[in-house]
Design a protein around this motif. Structure first.
Motif, PDB file in Angstrom:
ATOM      1  N   PRO A 311       4.055 -18.682  20.854  1.00 17.43           N
ATOM      2  CA  PRO A 311       4.193 -17.378  21.077  1.00 17.43           C
ATOM      3  C   PRO A 311       3.489 -16.816  22.209  1.00 17.43           C
ATOM      4  O   PRO A 311       2.339 -17.296  22.434  1.00 17.43           O
ATOM      5  N   VAL A 312       4.146 -15.867  23.145  1.00 17.75           N
ATOM      6  CA  VAL A 312       3.551 -15.596  24.095  1.00 17.75           C
ATOM      7  C   VAL A 312       1.952 -14.980  23.934  1.00 17.75           C
ATOM      8  O   VAL A 312       1.135 -15.425  25.059  1.00 17.75           O
ATOM      9  N   VAL A 314      -0.051 -15.741  21.663  1.00 22.01           N
ATOM     10  CA  VAL A 314      -1.066 -16.927  21.472  1.00 22.01           C
ATOM     11  C   VAL A 314      -1.296 -17.682  22.860  1.00 22.01           C
ATOM     12  O   VAL A 314      -2.556 -18.059  23.085  1.00 22.01           O
ATOM     13  N   GLN A 315      -0.252 -18.071  23.749  1.00 17.59           N
ATOM     14  CA  GLN A 315      -0.574 -18.609  24.727  1.00 17.59           C
ATOM     15  C   GLN A 315      -1.574 -17.709  25.904  1.00 17.59           C
ATOM     16  O   GLN A 315      -2.443 -18.364  26.337  1.00 17.59           O
ATOM     17  N   ARG A 316      -1.591 -16.521  25.939  1.00 15.78           N
ATOM     18  CA  ARG A 316      -2.478 -15.869  26.711  1.00 15.78           C
ATOM     19  C   ARG A 316      -3.822 -15.717  26.144  1.00 15.78           C
ATOM     20  O   ARG A 316      -4.721 -15.956  26.871  1.00 15.78           O
ATOM     21  N   LEU A 317      -3.854 -15.702  24.918  1.00 12.89           N
ATOM     22  CA  LEU A 317      -5.141 -15.790  24.060  1.00 12.89           C
ATOM     23  C   LEU A 317      -5.852 -17.091  24.597  1.00 12.89           C
ATOM     24  O   LEU A 317      -7.152 -17.149  24.817  1.00 12.89           O
ATOM     25  N   LEU A 318      -5.101 -18.207  24.082  1.00 12.05           N
ATOM     26  CA  LEU A 318      -5.827 -19.706  24.336  1.00 12.05           C
ATOM     27  C   LEU A 318      -6.006 -19.872  25.920  1.00 12.05           C
ATOM     28  O   LEU A 318      -7.034 -20.751  26.139  1.00 12.05           O
ATOM     29  N   ALA A 319      -5.584 -19.325  26.768  1.00 12.80           N
ATOM     30  CA  ALA A 319      -5.762 -19.440  28.260  1.00 12.80           C
ATOM     31  C   ALA A 319      -6.701 -18.493  28.775  1.00 12.80           C
ATOM     32  O   ALA A 319      -7.158 -18.823  29.866  1.00 12.80           O
ATOM     33  N   SER A 320      -7.340 -17.465  28.011  1.00 14.66           N
ATOM     34  CA  SER A 320      -8.207 -16.885  28.668  1.00 14.66           C
ATOM     35  C   SER A 320      -9.523 -17.260  28.360  1.00 14.66           C
ATOM     36  O   SER A 320     -10.143 -18.454  27.860  1.00 14.66           O
ATOM     37  N   PRO A 321     -10.718 -16.786  29.353  1.00 12.32           N
ATOM     38  CA  PRO A 321     -11.784 -17.442  29.570  1.00 12.32           C
ATOM     39  C   PRO A 321     -12.684 -17.304  28.206  1.00 12.32           C
ATOM     40  O   PRO A 321     -13.403 -18.385  28.093  1.00 12.32           O
ATOM     41  N   GLN A 322     -12.363 -16.397  27.485  1.00  5.57           N
ATOM     42  CA  GLN A 322     -12.945 -16.450  26.186  1.00  5.57           C
ATOM     43  C   GLN A 322     -12.215 -16.805  25.047  1.00  5.57           C
ATOM     44  O   GLN A 322     -12.300 -16.707  23.687  1.00  5.57           O
ATOM     45  N   GLY A 323     -11.324 -17.796  25.502  1.00  2.00           N
ATOM     46  CA  GLY A 323     -10.378 -18.477  24.469  1.00  2.00           C
ATOM     47  C   GLY A 323     -10.639 -18.942  23.118  1.00  2.00           C
ATOM     48  O   GLY A 323     -10.287 -18.504  22.068  1.00  2.00           O
ATOM     49  N   VAL A 324     -11.781 -19.757  23.027  1.00  2.00           N
ATOM     50  CA  VAL A 324     -12.446 -20.131  22.039  1.00  2.00           C
ATOM     51  C   VAL A 324     -12.854 -19.272  21.133  1.00  2.00           C
ATOM     52  O   VAL A 324     -12.432 -19.145  19.950  1.00  2.00           O
ATOM     53  N   GLU A 325     -13.711 -18.323  21.586  1.00  2.00           N
ATOM     54  CA  GLU A 325     -14.182 -17.137  20.659  1.00  2.00           C
ATOM     55  C   GLU A 325     -13.231 -16.297  20.079  1.00  2.00           C
ATOM     56  O   GLU A 325     -13.246 -15.880  19.004  1.00  2.00           O
ATOM     57  N   LEU A 326     -12.580 -15.765  20.979  1.00  2.00           N
ATOM     58  CA  LEU A 326     -11.384 -14.929  20.714  1.00  2.00           C
ATOM     59  C   LEU A 326     -10.183 -15.438  19.685  1.00  2.00           C
ATOM     60  O   LEU A 326      -9.662 -14.881  18.676  1.00  2.00           O
ATOM     61  N   ALA A 327      -9.899 -16.749  19.887  1.00  2.00           N
ATOM     62  CA  ALA A 327      -9.005 -17.330  19.066  1.00  2.00           C
ATOM     63  C   ALA A 327      -9.400 -17.581  17.597  1.00  2.00           C
ATOM     64  O   ALA A 327      -8.974 -17.223  16.668  1.00  2.00           O
ATOM     65  N   ASP A 328     -10.864 -17.950  17.595  1.00  2.00           N
ATOM     66  CA  ASP A 328     -11.394 -18.141  16.286  1.00  2.00           C
ATOM     67  C   ASP A 328     -11.364 -16.732  15.823  1.00  2.00           C
ATOM     68  O   ASP A 328     -11.280 -16.463  14.189  1.00  2.00           O
ATOM     69  N   ILE A 361      -8.822  -8.779  22.256  1.00  2.00           N
ATOM     70  CA  ILE A 361      -7.501  -9.480  21.886  1.00  2.00           C
ATOM     71  C   ILE A 361      -6.212  -8.922  22.070  1.00  2.00           C
ATOM     72  O   ILE A 361      -5.293  -9.201  22.724  1.00  2.00           O
ATOM     73  N   ARG A 362      -6.394  -7.502  21.696  1.00  2.00           N
ATOM     74  CA  ARG A 362      -5.320  -6.654  21.856  1.00  2.00           C
ATOM     75  C   ARG A 362      -4.765  -6.356  23.370  1.00  2.00           C
ATOM     76  O   ARG A 362      -3.786  -6.580  23.885  1.00  2.00           O
ATOM     77  N   GLU A 363      -5.950  -6.479  24.199  1.00  2.00           N
ATOM     78  CA  GLU A 363      -5.626  -6.209  25.729  1.00  2.00           C
ATOM     79  C   GLU A 363      -5.161  -7.333  26.297  1.00  2.00           C
ATOM     80  O   GLU A 363      -4.225  -7.423  27.351  1.00  2.00           O
ATOM     81  N   ILE A 364      -5.670  -8.675  25.893  1.00  2.00           N
ATOM     82  CA  ILE A 364      -5.258  -9.960  26.590  1.00  2.00           C
ATOM     83  C   ILE A 364      -3.936 -10.298  25.961  1.00  2.00           C
ATOM     84  O   ILE A 364      -2.824 -10.747  26.682  1.00  2.00           O
ATOM     85  N   THR A 365      -3.568 -10.088  24.689  1.00  2.00           N
ATOM     86  CA  THR A 365      -2.376 -10.372  24.110  1.00  2.00           C
ATOM     87  C   THR A 365      -1.071  -9.941  24.544  1.00  2.00           C
ATOM     88  O   THR A 365       0.085  -9.807  24.439  1.00  2.00           O
ATOM     89  N   GLY A 366      -1.460  -8.295  24.527  1.00  2.00           N
ATOM     90  CA  GLY A 366      -0.502  -7.208  24.845  1.00  2.00           C
ATOM     91  C   GLY A 366       0.134  -7.070  23.404  1.00  2.00           C
ATOM     92  O   GLY A 366       1.411  -6.647  23.314  1.00  2.00           O
ATOM     93  N   CYS A 367      -0.482  -7.305  22.234  1.00  2.00           N
ATOM     94  CA  CYS A 367       0.167  -7.372  21.138  1.00  2.00           C
ATOM     95  C   CYS A 367      -0.535  -6.293  19.960  1.00  2.00           C
ATOM     96  O   CYS A 367      -1.574  -5.948  20.215  1.00  2.00           O
ATOM     97  N   ASP A 368       0.428  -5.455  19.150  1.00  2.00           N
ATOM     98  CA  ASP A 368      -0.056  -4.749  18.383  1.00  2.00           C
ATOM     99  C   ASP A 368      -0.253  -5.499  16.880  1.00  2.00           C
ATOM    100  O   ASP A 368       0.470  -5.930  16.088  1.00  2.00           O
TER     101      ASP A 368
END
Length: 394
Positions: A311-312, A314-328, A361-368
């Motif tokens: 999902p888009v 998830v892609q954005r979140l994992l590719a972000s500079p803080q991907g590990v912390e924010l994905a966890d 997370i909301r800002e990076i993913t653009g998701c509600d």
């Protein structure tokens, strides 16, 4: 005479119990231990809680190259230990020993030297009989592995025939349930650890119960077939053995017919993949019944999965500079049903820190992330990413 009969005959002539060990210092045969202290000593030896002959003594007294019995005095309070290396056709196979705990030393007609000569004279026959015993064990292990491979193979006909042979030859019991335990050792650790895990399981089961199990190494899989569900506590004891730390295990569910053990084997393979993909959640041993939705997800072709199929958000979140912390953080939040206090406890962070991360997370993913359908996409996407090895690295 058999190895057991010959050992008992020599022990009777010496008037002291004898024990035969293989090169790994595992018990291969022993004579009658006729007193309480001797039986207690034997029980400790069989349980591997105490052994008079250790690798350090083998090295210290050069027992691998000794040609005659060696008398060892471990310490002032211990009985003398007499050890004879056993060979056949110039090949070292193991050792026979006795602890000289006899209290009638002064009244005996034979001297210590006579006893050692008697033991030495029996050495060639004992070596030959030990060679035969070990050869029989190897042939039996080879036969078991051959039948196990057919039982878990692709041919339904071969599975039925091997099941009948396993039961007919008494290698496994005819019972109501069968389950498969799978061991694997990941790279770069040596694959020999997988075989050691199988041997440790066979040895532990043989020593602690009369239940018959079959095990062997099939390709890179260490496989053990049980005539019942696998016991969790006993599996943990095997995995806790020194040297087996890199080994992980997957366990299939119990099946009602022996030919159906192939299905338990497939489940065990999937369970192992769960351990390899998410050791933080599952640890070193995973049972099929504990997997939940991961049973289905682990059937996906992860080797062909790419990040752009996620999902888009998830892609954005994992590719972000803080991907590990924010994905966890997002994974913990979704695992906790979106409850703030529970998520903060799970992640061991303050609630204000959690609120700040959720805003990012909301800002990076653009998701509600309050929307149920969006949560489902994000949760499934994160889970697939973790299982597929697409999780960002530290």
């Amino acid at each position: 005479m058999s190895l057991d009969d010959t050992v008992q005959d020599v022990a009777d002539r010496l008037g002291v119990p004898l024990v035969v060990l293989d090169l790994d210092l595992k018990v291969a045969a022993y004579s009658i231990h006729d007193t309480g202290p001797r039986r207690a000593r034997l029980a400790g030896l069989l349980a591997e809680s105490a052994t008079p002959l250790t690798e350090s003594l083998v090295k210290e007294h050069r027992l691998r190259t000794a040609a005659h019995p060696v008398r060892i005095l471990p310490d002032a309070e211990s009985a003398p230990l007499v050890v004879l290396p056993l060979r056949h056709e110039n090949r070292l196979l193991g050792y026979i020993y006795y602890l000289d705990d006899r209290d009638d030393r002064a009244d005996r007609e034979t001297s210590d030297a006579d006893d050692m000569r008697l033991l030495e004279s029996a050495g060639p026959e004992l070596g030959m009989l030990l060679a035969l015993r070990l050869s029989d064990l190897r042939r039996g292990a080879g036969r078991s592995t051959e039948l196990l491979s057919a039982l878990l193979g692709d041919s339904a006909t071969a599975r039925g025939e091997s099941a009948q042979a396993l039961l007919r030859e008494g290698l496994i019991e005819d019972v109501e349930h069968y389950s498969v335990l799978l061991y694997r050792t990941p790279d770069p650790h040596p694959r020999s650890l997988t075989r050691l895990a199988v041997e440790a399981t066979l040895e532990f089961t043989t020593r602690s119960t009369t239940v018959k199990i079959v095990g062997g190494v099939l390709g890179g899989d260490g496989v053990v077939l049980f005539p019942r569900p696998v016991n969790r506590a006993r599996l943990d004891r095997v995995l806790a053995r020194p040297g087996l730390e890199p080994v992980s295990a997957g366990v299939g569910s119990a099946k009602s017919a022996l030919p159906d053990a192939v299905d338990s084997y497939r489940e065990a393979q999937i369970a192992y993949r769960a351990s390899a993909a998410d050791p933080r959640r599952y640890g070193r041993r995973v049972f099929w019944e504990d997997l939940g939705l991961d049973r289905l997800l682990l059937e996906l072709p992860f080797d062909r999965l790419t990040p752009d199929q996620l999902p888009v958000g998830v892609q954005r979140l994992l590719a972000s500079p803080q991907g590990v912390e924010l994905a966890d953080t997002l994974e913990g939040y979704l695992d906790s049903g979106g409850e703030i206090q529970r998520t903060a406890r799970r992640l061991n962070i303050h609630r204000s820190t959690l609120y700040h991360r959720l805003d990012r997370i909301r800002e990076i993913t653009g998701c509600d992330i309050a929307d149920g359908s969006t949560r489902l996409d994000l949760h499934a996407g994160l889970r697939i990413a973790r299982l597929a090895g697409l999780w960002p690295r530290e």
